[in-house]
Design an enzyme around this catalytic site. Sequence first.
Site, PDB file in Angstrom:
ATOM      1  N   LYS A   1       0.824  -1.216   0.000  1.00  0.00           N
ATOM      2  CA  LYS A   1       0.000   0.000   0.000  1.00  0.00           C
ATOM      3  C   LYS A   1       0.851   1.255   0.000  1.00  0.00           C
ATOM      4  O   LYS A   1       0.519   2.235  -0.656  1.00  0.00           O
ATOM      5  CB  LYS A   1      -0.962   0.003   1.197  1.00  0.00           C
ATOM      6  CG  LYS A   1      -2.050  -1.039   1.032  1.00  0.00           C
ATOM      7  CD  LYS A   1      -3.121  -0.941   2.079  1.00  0.00           C
ATOM      8  CE  LYS A   1      -4.162  -2.027   1.817  1.00  0.00           C
ATOM      9  NZ  LYS A   1      -5.232  -2.052   2.809  1.00  0.00           N
TER      10      LYS A   1
ATOM     11  N   LYS B   1     -10.572  -3.338  -3.679  1.00  0.00           N
ATOM     12  CA  LYS B   1     -11.131  -2.030  -4.034  1.00  0.00           C
ATOM     13  C   LYS B   1     -10.064  -1.118  -4.617  1.00  0.00           C
ATOM     14  O   LYS B   1     -10.348  -0.261  -5.416  1.00  0.00           O
ATOM     15  CB  LYS B   1     -11.818  -1.385  -2.839  1.00  0.00           C
ATOM     16  CG  LYS B   1     -10.883  -1.042  -1.702  1.00  0.00           C
ATOM     17  CD  LYS B   1     -11.624  -0.237  -0.665  1.00  0.00           C
ATOM     18  CE  LYS B   1     -10.677   0.295   0.391  1.00  0.00           C
ATOM     19  NZ  LYS B   1     -10.107  -0.721   1.258  1.00  0.00           N
TER      20      LYS B   1
ATOM     21  N   LYS C   1      -5.855 -10.544  -6.452  1.00  0.00           N
ATOM     22  CA  LYS C   1      -7.088 -10.659  -5.660  1.00  0.00           C
ATOM     23  C   LYS C   1      -8.026  -9.509  -6.014  1.00  0.00           C
ATOM     24  O   LYS C   1      -7.575  -8.415  -6.382  1.00  0.00           O
ATOM     25  CB  LYS C   1      -6.778 -10.658  -4.160  1.00  0.00           C
ATOM     26  CG  LYS C   1      -6.376  -9.318  -3.583  1.00  0.00           C
ATOM     27  CD  LYS C   1      -6.553  -9.265  -2.065  1.00  0.00           C
ATOM     28  CE  LYS C   1      -6.395  -7.809  -1.605  1.00  0.00           C
ATOM     29  NZ  LYS C   1      -6.784  -7.533  -0.249  1.00  0.00           N
TER      30      LYS C   1
HETATM   31  N1  AQP Z   1     -10.363 -10.775  -2.748  1.00  0.00           N
HETATM   32  C1  AQP Z   1     -10.634 -11.199  -1.519  1.00  0.00           C
HETATM   33  N2  AQP Z   1     -10.855 -12.511  -1.298  1.00  0.00           N
HETATM   34  C2  AQP Z   1     -11.137 -12.950  -0.040  1.00  0.00           C
HETATM   35  N3  AQP Z   1     -11.238 -12.142   1.027  1.00  0.00           N
HETATM   36  C3  AQP Z   1     -11.033 -10.819   0.853  1.00  0.00           C
HETATM   37  N4  AQP Z   1     -11.060  -9.773   1.694  1.00  0.00           N
HETATM   38  C4  AQP Z   1     -10.779  -8.637   1.001  1.00  0.00           C
HETATM   39  N5  AQP Z   1     -10.567  -8.935  -0.298  1.00  0.00           N
HETATM   40  C5  AQP Z   1     -10.718 -10.288  -0.428  1.00  0.00           C
HETATM   41  C6  AQP Z   1     -11.374  -9.858   3.126  1.00  0.00           C
HETATM   42  O1  AQP Z   1     -12.398  -8.941   3.427  1.00  0.00           O
HETATM   43  C7  AQP Z   1     -12.279  -8.566   4.802  1.00  0.00           C
HETATM   44  C8  AQP Z   1     -12.427  -7.066   4.945  1.00  0.00           C
HETATM   45  O2  AQP Z   1     -11.296  -6.455   4.355  1.00  0.00           O
HETATM   46  P1  AQP Z   1     -10.925  -4.955   4.496  1.00  0.00           P
HETATM   47  O3  AQP Z   1     -11.580  -4.339   5.634  1.00  0.00           O
HETATM   48  O4  AQP Z   1      -9.455  -4.852   4.296  1.00  0.00           O
HETATM   49  O5  AQP Z   1     -11.712  -4.437   3.254  1.00  0.00           O
HETATM   50  P2  AQP Z   1     -11.184  -3.699   2.062  1.00  0.00           P
HETATM   51  O6  AQP Z   1     -10.156  -2.753   2.524  1.00  0.00           O
HETATM   52  O7  AQP Z   1     -12.389  -3.219   1.341  1.00  0.00           O
HETATM   53  O8  AQP Z   1     -10.538  -4.898   1.259  1.00  0.00           O
HETATM   54  P3  AQP Z   1      -9.611  -4.757  -0.002  1.00  0.00           P
HETATM   55  O9  AQP Z   1     -10.390  -4.587  -1.216  1.00  0.00           O
HETATM   56  O10 AQP Z   1      -8.698  -5.932   0.095  1.00  0.00           O
HETATM   57  O11 AQP Z   1      -8.846  -3.437   0.309  1.00  0.00           O
HETATM   58  P4  AQP Z   1      -7.521  -2.916  -0.284  1.00  0.00           P
HETATM   59  O12 AQP Z   1      -7.867  -2.290  -1.574  1.00  0.00           O
HETATM   60  O13 AQP Z   1      -7.154  -1.926   0.765  1.00  0.00           O
HETATM   61  O14 AQP Z   1      -6.592  -4.074  -0.432  1.00  0.00           O
HETATM   62  C9  AQP Z   1     -10.923  -9.072   5.281  1.00  0.00           C
HETATM   63  O15 AQP Z   1     -11.123 -10.205   6.098  1.00  0.00           O
HETATM   64  C10 AQP Z   1     -10.226  -9.447   4.004  1.00  0.00           C
HETATM   65  O16 AQP Z   1      -9.323 -10.509   4.208  1.00  0.00           O
END
Ligand code: AQP
Length: 332
Positions: free
Chosen positions: A112, A198, A195
């Site tokens: 990040k 967002k 993966k």
């Molecule tokens: N692609 C994924 N597959 C499985 N689990 C996932 N999680 C996130 N992406 C996947 C799980 O969702 C939970 C909440 O995650 P968070 O609060 O980190 O949500 P987020 O920030 O919206 O998730 P992102 O998209 O993964 O964010 P960025 O863009 O910041 O990387 C967690 O339990 C996570 O493991």
Amino acid sequence: RARVLSGIQPTAGSFHLGNYLGAVRQWVALQETHDAFYMVVDLHAITVPQDPKELRANTRLAAAQLLAAGLDPERCTLFVQSHVPEHAQLAWVMNCLTGFGEASRMTQFKDKSAKQGADRASVGLFTYPILQVADILLYQAHEVPVGEDQRQHIELTRDLAERFNGRFGATFTVPKPYILKETAKIYDLQDPAIKMSKSASTPKGLINLLDEPKATAKKVRSAVTDTDTVIRFDPETKPGVSNLLTVYSTLTGEGVAELEEKYAGQGYGALKTDLAEVMVEFVTPFRERTQQYLDDPETLDSILAKGAEKARSVAAETLARAYDRVGFLPAK
Ligand code: AQP
């Protein structure tokens, strides 16, 4: 009952399919068998800049989506992280127990901060995994239901719990990750090597649960597969098709082997068209239920207030014990 704890950020507005299948779906199941604590982690959200009005609205929106997904305030404790000040209070102690090098090895921070430019990344983003350690240890959680991307942070939590217990005497439960193999990592529909996320996904590869169902169906129908035509679960050589089979199977309860059989001899088009329909059937009521909770902010806020009260009673007890162990003079 064993205890579980997990959290989700209120940053993106809509949850995406990875959030739901990787984490939230398990939260719903675990509230039946465990003493479950779930929170909207607004403290984590501000590790990157947030507009205050949007953050407040997105926090309610995240809670509404959790209820729409099936969390029941009678069966679990649902709260907002900033309503429980003990999180930040224990995090300080954990910060002081963590080595700088140790924190520097967290791959999520590396990814990040690389994206933002190392100089622009906040110290909060750097210490975010340590706040997460405090989140988990405050509730003496046995298991933490998350996606695969969080495994390293749970490892850090275990290390710090053991370190604290070793130095100051048994205080914290050492938690385990609860990661379901099948849905540990949901992949981007346009690039099944990464993966679904967002921040990293292109709009076409990311399924937001609150998007127009028609747009979602279109994204599913244009998912990247491969040049072969055989529908077979094989993440190594057929990551796109395998990802679609995982999603299909999890949303319908049909086994992957059953699906392989059902679509034998048919092209990818049939699989994608049917999955698009499955997805529409899932997101349509989800959107409606979310809207119903949003339309009644008083009820929503009162659910969160009750949750915070319950969470605080647990968190305050753990914090008091930890502060005592560390040697802080009790306030009279
Ligand atoms: N692609 C994924 N597959 C499985 N689990 C996932 N999680 C996130 N992406 C996947 C799980 O969702 C939970 C909440 O995650 P968070 O609060 O980190 O949500 P987020 O920030 O919206 O998730 P992102 O998209 O993964 O964010 P960025 O863009 O910041 O990387 C967690 O339990 C996570 O493991």
